[in-house]
Design a protein around this motif. Structure first.
Motif, PDB file in Angstrom:
ATOM      1  N   GLY A 137       0.917  -1.333  -0.084  1.00 15.77           N
ATOM      2  CA  GLY A 137       0.182   0.008   0.081  1.00 15.77           C
ATOM      3  C   GLY A 137       0.743   1.127  -0.109  1.00 15.77           C
ATOM      4  N   ASP A 138       2.000   1.246   0.575  1.00 18.26           N
ATOM      5  CA  ASP A 138       3.054   2.359   0.959  1.00 18.26           C
ATOM      6  C   ASP A 138       3.667   2.655  -0.536  1.00 18.26           C
ATOM      7  OD1 ASP A 138       2.392   2.745   3.748  1.00 18.26           O
ATOM      8  OD2 ASP A 138       3.654   0.989   4.039  1.00 18.26           O
ATOM      9  N   ILE A 139       3.920   1.453  -1.098  1.00 16.98           N
ATOM     10  CA  ILE A 139       4.554   1.937  -2.296  1.00 16.98           C
ATOM     11  C   ILE A 139       3.688   2.134  -3.526  1.00 16.98           C
ATOM     12  CG2 ILE A 139       6.000   0.543  -4.199  1.00 16.98           C
ATOM     13  CD1 ILE A 139       7.370   0.752  -1.531  1.00 16.98           C
ATOM     14  N   GLY A 140       2.563   1.665  -3.310  1.00 25.03           N
ATOM     15  CA  GLY A 140       1.370   2.217  -4.455  1.00 25.03           C
ATOM     16  C   GLY A 140       0.861   3.476  -4.188  1.00 25.03           C
ATOM     17  N   ALA A 141       0.946   4.043  -2.898  1.00 23.20           N
ATOM     18  CA  ALA A 141       0.721   5.351  -2.581  1.00 23.20           C
ATOM     19  C   ALA A 141       1.696   6.331  -3.282  1.00 23.20           C
ATOM     20  CB  ALA A 141       0.694   5.699  -1.207  1.00 23.20           C
ATOM     21  N   PHE A 142       3.075   5.923  -3.146  1.00 26.86           N
ATOM     22  CA  PHE A 142       4.198   6.530  -3.974  1.00 26.86           C
ATOM     23  C   PHE A 142       3.827   6.735  -5.209  1.00 26.86           C
ATOM     24  CE2 PHE A 142       7.587   7.597  -0.731  1.00 26.86           C
ATOM     25  CZ  PHE A 142       8.261   8.627  -1.498  1.00 26.86           C
ATOM     26  N   GLU A 143       3.773   5.374  -5.923  1.00 27.43           N
ATOM     27  CA  GLU A 143       3.554   5.492  -7.347  1.00 27.43           C
ATOM     28  C   GLU A 143       2.479   6.298  -7.701  1.00 27.43           C
ATOM     29  OE1 GLU A 143       4.699   1.550  -9.601  1.00 27.43           O
ATOM     30  OE2 GLU A 143       3.594   0.980  -7.890  1.00 27.43           O
ATOM     31  N   SER A 144       1.370   6.256  -6.892  1.00 28.19           N
ATOM     32  CA  SER A 144       0.003   6.888  -7.264  1.00 28.19           C
ATOM     33  C   SER A 144       0.155   8.637  -7.411  1.00 28.19           C
ATOM     34  CB  SER A 144      -0.995   6.566  -6.252  1.00 28.19           C
ATOM     35  OG  SER A 144      -1.978   7.522  -6.606  1.00 28.19           O
ATOM     36  N   VAL A 145       1.085   8.880  -6.338  1.00 28.71           N
ATOM     37  CA  VAL A 145       1.233  10.387  -6.097  1.00 28.71           C
ATOM     38  C   VAL A 145       2.315  10.821  -7.515  1.00 28.71           C
ATOM     39  CG1 VAL A 145       2.238  12.352  -4.992  1.00 28.71           C
ATOM     40  CG2 VAL A 145       0.837  10.595  -3.763  1.00 28.71           C
ATOM     41  N   ILE A 146       3.249  10.144  -7.742  1.00 32.65           N
ATOM     42  CA  ILE A 146       3.945  10.429  -8.777  1.00 32.65           C
ATOM     43  C   ILE A 146       3.327  10.329  -9.977  1.00 32.65           C
ATOM     44  CG2 ILE A 146       6.175   9.517 -10.159  1.00 32.65           C
ATOM     45  CD1 ILE A 146       7.030  10.731  -7.754  1.00 32.65           C
ATOM     46  N   ASP A 147       2.519   9.411 -10.275  1.00 35.29           N
ATOM     47  CA  ASP A 147       1.956   9.152 -11.605  1.00 35.29           C
ATOM     48  C   ASP A 147       0.890  10.457 -11.761  1.00 35.29           C
ATOM     49  OD1 ASP A 147       3.014   6.894 -12.365  1.00 35.29           O
ATOM     50  OD2 ASP A 147       1.438   5.660 -11.684  1.00 35.29           O
ATOM     51  N   SER A 148       0.173  10.655 -10.679  1.00 37.62           N
ATOM     52  CA  SER A 148      -0.807  11.980 -10.697  1.00 37.62           C
ATOM     53  C   SER A 148      -0.090  13.255 -11.069  1.00 37.62           C
ATOM     54  CB  SER A 148      -1.543  12.227  -9.172  1.00 37.62           C
ATOM     55  OG  SER A 148      -2.109  11.121  -9.068  1.00 37.62           O
ATOM     56  N   ILE A 149       1.188  13.256 -10.258  1.00 41.12           N
ATOM     57  CA  ILE A 149       1.909  14.675 -10.935  1.00 41.12           C
ATOM     58  C   ILE A 149       2.200  14.666 -12.061  1.00 41.12           C
ATOM     59  CG2 ILE A 149       4.348  15.730 -10.399  1.00 41.12           C
ATOM     60  CD1 ILE A 149       2.223  16.564  -8.281  1.00 41.12           C
ATOM     61  N   LYS A 150       2.689  13.508 -12.644  1.00 39.75           N
ATOM     62  CA  LYS A 150       3.191  13.617 -14.115  1.00 39.75           C
ATOM     63  C   LYS A 150       2.200  13.813 -15.162  1.00 39.75           C
ATOM     64  CE  LYS A 150       6.635  10.229 -15.003  1.00 39.75           C
ATOM     65  NZ  LYS A 150       7.106   8.857 -15.245  1.00 39.75           N
ATOM     66  N   SER A 151       0.954  13.490 -14.703  1.00 41.49           N
ATOM     67  CA  SER A 151      -0.267  13.454 -15.565  1.00 41.49           C
ATOM     68  C   SER A 151      -0.797  15.016 -15.515  1.00 41.49           C
ATOM     69  CB  SER A 151      -1.572  12.672 -14.996  1.00 41.49           C
ATOM     70  OG  SER A 151      -2.696  12.923 -15.633  1.00 41.49           O
ATOM     71  N   ALA A 152      -0.715  15.363 -14.316  1.00 45.87           N
ATOM     72  CA  ALA A 152      -0.813  16.960 -14.008  1.00 45.87           C
ATOM     73  C   ALA A 152      -0.234  18.015 -14.847  1.00 45.87           C
ATOM     74  CB  ALA A 152      -1.152  17.210 -12.535  1.00 45.87           C
ATOM     75  N   GLY A 153       1.260  17.613 -14.838  1.00 50.74           N
ATOM     76  CA  GLY A 153       2.107  18.209 -15.645  1.00 50.74           C
ATOM     77  C   GLY A 153       1.801  18.159 -17.051  1.00 50.74           C
ATOM     78  N   LYS A 154       1.518  16.977 -17.673  1.00 51.63           N
ATOM     79  CA  LYS A 154       1.358  16.792 -19.028  1.00 51.63           C
ATOM     80  C   LYS A 154       0.116  17.648 -19.562  1.00 51.63           C
ATOM     81  CE  LYS A 154       1.117  13.248 -22.587  1.00 51.63           C
ATOM     82  NZ  LYS A 154       0.953  11.764 -22.735  1.00 51.63           N
ATOM     83  N   ASP A 155      -0.877  17.554 -18.751  1.00 59.28           N
ATOM     84  CA  ASP A 155      -2.191  18.275 -19.149  1.00 59.28           C
ATOM     85  C   ASP A 155      -1.919  19.860 -19.150  1.00 59.28           C
ATOM     86  OD1 ASP A 155      -3.392  15.798 -19.174  1.00 59.28           O
ATOM     87  OD2 ASP A 155      -4.456  16.156 -17.204  1.00 59.28           O
TER      88      ASP A 155
END
Length: 200
Positions: free
Chosen positions: A165-183
């Motif tokens: 769950g902790d590793i997944g949380a890290f991945e999720s935040v990173i993916d969200s930041i990357k997605s927000a940046g791309k948008d």
């Protein structure tokens, strides 16, 4: 009497001519003054408008430069956070290096702890950078709570207490930041930081 009549006429004519001349001059002065004032006012307005136009012209340029710089910094910080997360947290975890008895576990956990603290700090910096660009700020603002949730993750990683769950949380935040940046037109690419960057 006969001499006074001719004198009176030229005198009256002269007085009338002077009166007309004085009133014409007065009107002319008033008109000229009005024109001069109008010209001055118009010059002032024109100068003010030019200054305002210059300020406006300079302002968008300065604003554009500020936004460009904000995006550049955001991309750099978010890229370092993503690189550290995938290189020293996600990959070793998926490879089973964090499990008890795994070869190189202790070193991997220490590195993961450093990477966790580093990634959290870079993500916070990226969120701060995003405020310099309206579109990016709007895209990143909802992610600040997710970033804050990673604050104690470095300790858990270092102690080997981080789970799926902790590793997944890290991945999720990173993916969200990357997605927000791309948008928002600020595409983030992973950049693996050096060991000195992690420890510095």
């Amino acid at each position: 009497m006969t001499r006074s009549v001719p004198l009176r006429r030229p005198l009256v004519v002269l007085l009338l001519a002077c009166a007309v001349l004085v009133s014409a001059t007065a009107c002319g002065d008033s008109g000229d003054s009005g024109t001069a004032t109008g010209t001055t006012a118009s010059t002032e307005v024109s100068t003010g408008a030019s200054a305002s136009a210059s300020a406006s012209a300079a302002s968008p340029s300065a604003s554009t430069e500020k936004q460009r710089l904000a995006k550049t910094r955001f991309v750099a910080n978010a890229g370092l956070a993503a690189g550290a997360t995938y290189q020293w947290i996600v990959k070793p975890y998926r490879a089973g290096t964090f499990k008890k008895g795994a070869d190189g576990r202790t070193f991997a956990l220490v590195k993961a702890g450093l990477a966790g603290g580093f990634a959290y700090n870079r993500l916070k910096a990226a969120a701060e950078n995003a405020k310099g660009d309206p579109l990016l700020s709007k895209a990143v603002a909802p992610l600040t709570a997710g970033i804050e949730s990673l604050q104690g993750m470095a300790t858990k990683l270092r102690k080997g207490e981080a789970g799926e769950g902790d590793i997944g949380a890290f991945e999720s935040v990173i993916d969200s930041i990357k997605s927000a940046g791309k948008d928002a037109g600020a595409e983030v690419k992973d950049k693996v930081p050096s060991t000195s960057q992690l420890t510095g």
